[in-house]
Write a protein that holds these residues in place. Structure first.
Motif, PDB file in Angstrom:
ATOM      1  N   PRO A   1       0.813  -1.226   0.000  1.00 57.51           N
ATOM      2  CA  PRO A   1       0.000   0.000   0.000  1.00 57.51           C
ATOM      3  C   PRO A   1       0.844   1.273   0.000  1.00 57.51           C
ATOM      4  O   PRO A   1       0.432   2.291  -0.558  1.00 57.51           O
ATOM      5  N   ALA A   2       2.018   1.241   0.624  1.00 59.94           N
ATOM      6  CA  ALA A   2       2.843   2.446   0.734  1.00 59.94           C
ATOM      7  C   ALA A   2       3.252   2.988  -0.636  1.00 59.94           C
ATOM      8  O   ALA A   2       3.492   4.195  -0.782  1.00 59.94           O
ATOM      9  N   LEU A   3       3.327   2.124  -1.642  1.00 55.49           N
ATOM     10  CA  LEU A   3       3.768   2.573  -2.962  1.00 55.49           C
ATOM     11  C   LEU A   3       2.726   3.458  -3.644  1.00 55.49           C
ATOM     12  O   LEU A   3       3.041   4.164  -4.600  1.00 55.49           O
ATOM     13  N   GLU A   4       1.503   3.415  -3.139  1.00 53.95           N
ATOM     14  CA  GLU A   4       0.461   4.264  -3.713  1.00 53.95           C
ATOM     15  C   GLU A   4       0.750   5.741  -3.493  1.00 53.95           C
ATOM     16  O   GLU A   4       0.167   6.604  -4.160  1.00 53.95           O
ATOM     17  N   ALA A   5       1.655   6.073  -2.570  1.00 55.17           N
ATOM     18  CA  ALA A   5       2.026   7.468  -2.335  1.00 55.17           C
ATOM     19  C   ALA A   5       2.822   8.052  -3.494  1.00 55.17           C
ATOM     20  O   ALA A   5       2.979   9.275  -3.585  1.00 55.17           O
ATOM     21  N   GLY A   6       3.354   7.185  -4.382  1.00 54.82           N
ATOM     22  CA  GLY A   6       4.002   7.668  -5.588  1.00 54.82           C
ATOM     23  C   GLY A   6       5.499   7.902  -5.500  1.00 54.82           C
ATOM     24  O   GLY A   6       6.103   8.366  -6.471  1.00 54.82           O
ATOM     25  N   TRP A   7       6.117   7.554  -4.372  1.00 55.34           N
ATOM     26  CA  TRP A   7       7.559   7.740  -4.237  1.00 55.34           C
ATOM     27  C   TRP A   7       8.322   6.556  -4.814  1.00 55.34           C
ATOM     28  O   TRP A   7       7.881   5.417  -4.732  1.00 55.34           O
ATOM     29  N   ALA A   8       9.493   6.850  -5.381  1.00 56.39           N
ATOM     30  CA  ALA A   8      10.441   5.807  -5.760  1.00 56.39           C
ATOM     31  C   ALA A   8      11.337   5.580  -4.555  1.00 56.39           C
ATOM     32  O   ALA A   8      12.089   6.466  -4.152  1.00 56.39           O
TER      33      ALA A   8
ATOM     34  N   GLY B   1      19.575   1.524  -2.687  1.00 54.58           N
ATOM     35  CA  GLY B   1      19.332   0.106  -2.460  1.00 54.58           C
ATOM     36  C   GLY B   1      18.029  -0.348  -3.080  1.00 54.58           C
ATOM     37  O   GLY B   1      17.026   0.373  -3.069  1.00 54.58           O
ATOM     38  N   LEU B   2      18.050  -1.549  -3.632  1.00 57.36           N
ATOM     39  CA  LEU B   2      16.871  -2.107  -4.287  1.00 57.36           C
ATOM     40  C   LEU B   2      16.102  -3.013  -3.344  1.00 57.36           C
ATOM     41  O   LEU B   2      16.625  -3.497  -2.336  1.00 57.36           O
ATOM     42  N   ALA B   3      14.841  -3.247  -3.685  1.00 57.23           N
ATOM     43  CA  ALA B   3      13.941  -4.095  -2.903  1.00 57.23           C
ATOM     44  C   ALA B   3      13.089  -4.902  -3.874  1.00 57.23           C
ATOM     45  O   ALA B   3      13.089  -4.644  -5.092  1.00 57.23           O
ATOM     46  N   PRO B   4      12.326  -5.875  -3.383  1.00 52.87           N
ATOM     47  CA  PRO B   4      11.509  -6.686  -4.292  1.00 52.87           C
ATOM     48  C   PRO B   4      10.515  -5.875  -5.117  1.00 52.87           C
ATOM     49  O   PRO B   4      10.104  -6.312  -6.194  1.00 52.87           O
ATOM     50  N   TYR B   5      10.141  -4.688  -4.635  1.00 53.36           N
ATOM     51  CA  TYR B   5       9.142  -3.881  -5.348  1.00 53.36           C
ATOM     52  C   TYR B   5       9.772  -2.848  -6.282  1.00 53.36           C
ATOM     53  O   TYR B   5       9.061  -2.127  -6.971  1.00 53.36           O
ATOM     54  N   THR B   6      11.096  -2.737  -6.324  1.00 54.57           N
ATOM     55  CA  THR B   6      11.735  -1.768  -7.218  1.00 54.57           C
ATOM     56  C   THR B   6      11.539  -2.191  -8.668  1.00 54.57           C
ATOM     57  O   THR B   6      11.690  -3.367  -9.010  1.00 54.57           O
ATOM     58  N   ASP B   7      11.199  -1.214  -9.533  1.00 55.03           N
ATOM     59  CA  ASP B   7      10.999  -1.551 -10.944  1.00 55.03           C
ATOM     60  C   ASP B   7      11.795  -0.601 -11.844  1.00 55.03           C
ATOM     61  O   ASP B   7      12.498   0.293 -11.370  1.00 55.03           O
ATOM     62  N   ASP B   8      11.684  -0.808 -13.149  1.00 57.14           N
ATOM     63  CA  ASP B   8      12.445  -0.007 -14.112  1.00 57.14           C
ATOM     64  C   ASP B   8      12.073   1.466 -14.036  1.00 57.14           C
ATOM     65  O   ASP B   8      12.928   2.343 -14.229  1.00 57.14           O
ATOM     66  N   ASP B   9      10.803   1.751 -13.777  1.00 60.26           N
ATOM     67  CA  ASP B   9      10.375   3.150 -13.674  1.00 60.26           C
ATOM     68  C   ASP B   9      11.068   3.838 -12.506  1.00 60.26           C
ATOM     69  O   ASP B   9      11.480   4.999 -12.619  1.00 60.26           O
ATOM     70  N   ASP B  10      11.210   3.135 -11.381  1.00 57.65           N
ATOM     71  CA  ASP B  10      11.938   3.703 -10.251  1.00 57.65           C
ATOM     72  C   ASP B  10      13.371   4.055 -10.643  1.00 57.65           C
ATOM     73  O   ASP B  10      13.878   5.130 -10.312  1.00 57.65           O
ATOM     74  N   VAL B  11      14.025   3.126 -11.329  1.00 56.42           N
ATOM     75  CA  VAL B  11      15.410   3.360 -11.756  1.00 56.42           C
ATOM     76  C   VAL B  11      15.486   4.562 -12.696  1.00 56.42           C
ATOM     77  O   VAL B  11      16.382   5.408 -12.572  1.00 56.42           O
ATOM     78  N   ASP B  12      14.547   4.646 -13.633  1.00 57.94           N
ATOM     79  CA  ASP B  12      14.520   5.791 -14.555  1.00 57.94           C
ATOM     80  C   ASP B  12      14.378   7.102 -13.794  1.00 57.94           C
ATOM     81  O   ASP B  12      15.072   8.085 -14.085  1.00 57.94           O
ATOM     82  N   ARG B  13      13.487   7.120 -12.820  1.00 57.01           N
ATOM     83  CA  ARG B  13      13.254   8.354 -12.055  1.00 57.01           C
ATOM     84  C   ARG B  13      14.496   8.752 -11.272  1.00 57.01           C
ATOM     85  O   ARG B  13      14.823   9.943 -11.172  1.00 57.01           O
ATOM     86  N   LEU B  14      15.204   7.793 -10.713  1.00 63.56           N
ATOM     87  CA  LEU B  14      16.422   8.110  -9.971  1.00 63.56           C
ATOM     88  C   LEU B  14      17.493   8.667 -10.897  1.00 63.56           C
ATOM     89  O   LEU B  14      18.107   9.696 -10.601  1.00 63.56           O
TER      90      LEU B  14
END
Length: 430
Positions: A13-20, A408-421
């Motif tokens: 649920p925390a990912l719904e806040a929109g943060w990478a 650091g990566l986690a099981p929920y990290t995706d390509d979009d997160d990497v792009d945003r970083l």
């Protein structure tokens, strides 16, 4: 089986806040199933452990399930699973227990690669006992901790070696099996900090050769506390101070006061979530082999049910499959990050070991890491900075106490997160 990161992300649920979120080495976000398990345990009938009422039986079952789940995770014995408030607290507790037998002239080995929680407790315990502390250095150019760096410090008076299974700062995974062979060859004990390791690599106590192994569920999707795993017969040799009426059974003799049953239920749920990461939703439900009820043994502790032949549905087997799929996913993202960092102006990545977790520590010429953290946060990208209590490692890298930017990566990290970083860093560096 391919890794379904979309399905995994839907559990948080925390990912719904929109943060990478790139702060996983400090603690992951929590799946819905873990929160529900905690709520169900604490809101249902619950009291001190016993067998007379549903509330007592619920408490007892929470403890038994927790020990079974953690034993499956580390491939250990549930009678060797000890709950603690944190891995730091456990290190302090066991440094006191073990140091009771140390004498002036004895030696303890720690490393500069470790989190301070696996350095300072041993340094302080050695000082009280009059023992000598020897530091094993890692190579700052490569991030490697050679086996020889530890083995060369061992002698006939070495009593204990404390070493990390994976650096929480730069991700280095030492060759613990080789270190263990050297340590045990010298007649010493090996205390392993597996807090960062367990989030990315599936532990196996026998393969690692750890006498004591610690981890923290909040680093792998669970609630905040620490766990120590050891062989029951080794724990039997230690006699901690305890209250007179409390049990002397292992592992309970090391656990003071009433256990947090709701948090134990959350940790069990976290292990089950991990075991289901490589499965379809229907196949991810806990099976009978993961929830068999343990029974009290003659000493008042808990004995594991008779082991059934291993099946593909056993929780340990599902953990093996899930970690393999997760590893493939995280390595692919780590490679993308490393290639992206290589193109950023003034970037130095200090995570260089041949075998390492998906954790990158980086510094940038002309930019304070803390300022980069602040500016990335303005883009809803969380990438913390500092030394993260790996003080010796940060100083040995020449970064002083300031450290660097840790990703650091986690099981929920995706390509979009990497792009945003990567896009965010490119923008703020400009």
């Amino acid at each position: 089986m391919s890794y379904d990161v979309v399905r995994t992300r839907s559990m948080f649920p925390a990912l719904e806040a929109g943060w990478a979120q790139f702060d996983a080495p400090g603690g992951t976000q929590t799946p819905r199933a873990v929160g529900e398990a905690i709520a169900a345990a604490i809101a249902g009938p619950l009291s001190n452990r016993g067998t007379s009422s549903p509330s007592e039986r619920n408490a007892e079952q929470a403890v038994l399930d927790f020990r079974l789940a953690m034993a499956d995770l580390v491939n250990g014995d549930p009678r060797g699973i000890v709950h603690g408030r944190s891995a730091t607290q456990l290190a302090y507790d066991f440094s006191r227990h073990l140091a009771e037998d140390w004498r002036p002239g004895d030696e303890v080995v720690v490393t500069r690669l470790d989190h301070d929680s696996n350095v300072r407790p041993w340094v302080q315990a050695a000082a009280r006992a009059g023992a000598t502390v020897r530091f094993a250095d890692f190579d700052p150019a490569t991030g490697e901790l050679p086996v020889e760096a530890v083995a060369g410090l061992l002698g006939e008076r070495t009593r204990l070696v404390a070493v990390t299974a994976a650096s929480n700062l730069i991700g280095t995974i030492p060759d613990l099996a080789a270190v263990s062979a050297a340590v045990h060859g010298a007649g010493a004990l090996l205390y392993v900090d597996g807090v960062h390791y367990t989030a990315h690599e599936l532990p196996d106590l026998d393969a690692l050769g750890a006498d004591f192994f610690t981890c923290s569920p909040y680093k792998f999707l669970g609630p905040h506390f620490g766990v120590l795993a050891a062989r029951p017969e080794l724990l039997e040799r230690l006699s901690p101070d305890k209250l007179e009426p409390s049990t002397n059974a292992v592992p309970e003799r090391f656990e003071f006061g009433t256990l947090p049953y709701e948090l134990l239920a959350g940790a069990t749920a976290a292990v089950d979530v991990l075991a289901g990461l490589a499965a379809s939703p229907a196949a991810a439900a806990p099976d009978a082999s993961a929830t068999d009820t343990a029974t009290p043994d003659a000493s008042g502790g808990t004995a594991r049910p008779a082991a059934a032949p291993a099946t593909p549905a056993s929780r340990r087997a599902r953990l093996i499959a899930s970690y393999a799929a997760l590893h493939e996913h995280e390595v692919a993202l780590r490679d993308r990050l490393e290639h992206g960092f290589a193109e950023l102006p003034g970037a130095t990545v200090h995570s260089r070991a041949a075998r390492r977790t998906p954790t990158l520590l980086a510094t940038f010429t002309g930019h304070e890491a803390s300022e980069l953290t602040r500016r990335l946060a303005g883009r809803q990208v969380l990438a913390p900075s500092g030394n993260f209590y790996a003080l010796e490692a940060s100083r040995h890298l020449g970064l002083g106490d300031a450290g660097g930017l840790r990703v650091g990566l986690a099981p929920y990290t995706d390509d979009d997160d990497v792009d945003r970083l990567l896009e965010g860093l490119a923008a703020v560096l400009r």
